[in-house]
Design an enzyme around this catalytic site. Structure first.
Site: not given
Length: 285
Positions: A180, A278
């Protein structure tokens, strides 16, 4: 005979000022690792849900102590990765662009987060294209940096561009450990005119690196060692930067640049492939 005394001129670090942040988080009441969808995950390694909750609570309380407005979404049983709230969508200008996950194990998280956005009064846009929210979309000034290569499809970049009317810049990730964008780039100051980031060069292909070098010549380049503990998966209000406690080199780089780093231990949640950012979804009205 004269003596010339040379003095080293040091550029003083700029004065960093915090901005008020509003974020969404999800308590990891159901956190465990029962499948493997990234290199960090290993179902054979035991996980401690109680410890994950305890570590997450420290992060939550750190944000509250910084004056953040912290909202919570109820965790859903059977969705152990729901704690990684950043993947739940992208919220900019009161518009919530929902997530559409690559892996079926996380698919139900998208609708769960969109339901919360609706109840909170956001203008929800359901995604057509595969994207994993702020995991791959980072707002820096007026520009959205958008990651692709492992999770979010590049077609979602066009979808987000149409929805927000903002410039979206595609960056290609090439290292599966940094799957990511928010594991490879930290947004240190997102305010227009004060844009500042840190990143791991080896996480990107050369055309993406050229973009980063041109747009952010003063960026902090982080070591492989600090990136390997998800040191870049951090969250900043423009002065205070909450980072992985073990990212000591990055911590010093931040201090040298005038920031106030705050280390937290999310080692249990790292077993699922996530860190500070996150667990943090920014809500921008």
């Amino acid at each position: 005979m004269s003596t010339v005394i040379e003095t080293e001129t040091r550029t003083a670090a700029p004065e960093r000022t915090p901005s008020k942040k509003t974020v969404l988080m999800c308590r990891p009441e159901h956190f465990t690792v029962v499948y493997q969808i990234n290199p960090w995950m290993d179902p054979a390694k035991p996980t401690d849900t109680a410890l994950a909750v305890q570590q997450w609570q420290v992060l939550h309380d750190t944000y509250v102590g910084l004056g953040f407005d912290v909202h919570l979404i109820d965790p859903v049983e059977g969705l152990p990765d729901m704690v990684y709230a950043a993947n739940g969508g992208t919220v900019i200008d009161g518009i919530a662009y929902g997530a559409k996950f690559t892996h079926e194990q996380r698919a139900a998280e998208g609708p769960a987060y969109m339901d919360w956005f609706r109840q909170a009064g956001f203008d929800v846009r359901e995604p057509v294209e595969t994207n994993e929210g702020e995991g791959d979309f980072l707002l820096v000034g007026d520009v959205i940096l958008a990651g692709t290569g492992f999770r979010s499809d590049s077609s979602s970049h066009d979808e987000l561009r149409r929805i927000t009317g903002r410039e979206v810049v595609t960056l290609n990730l090439v290292n599966p450990s940094f799957y990511h964008l928010d594991t490879a780039i930290a947004v240190l100051d997102s305010r227009p005119g004060q844009e500042h980031i840190a990143y791991l060069p080896s996480a990107f292909d050369e055309p993406s690196l050229e973009i980063l070098r041109e747009r952010y010549p003063d960026a902090i380049l982080v070591s492989e060692e600090d990136a390997a503990v998800l040191g870049l998966n951090s969250y900043s209000d423009g002065r205070n930067v909450v980072i992985a406690a073990r990212a000591k080199g990055f911590e010093q780089q931040l201090r040298d640049a005038g920031y106030h780093p705050i280390g937290v231990d999310l080692s249990e949640l790292l077993l699922g492939g996530g860190g500070v950012k996150c667990c943090t979804l920014e809500l921008r009205r």
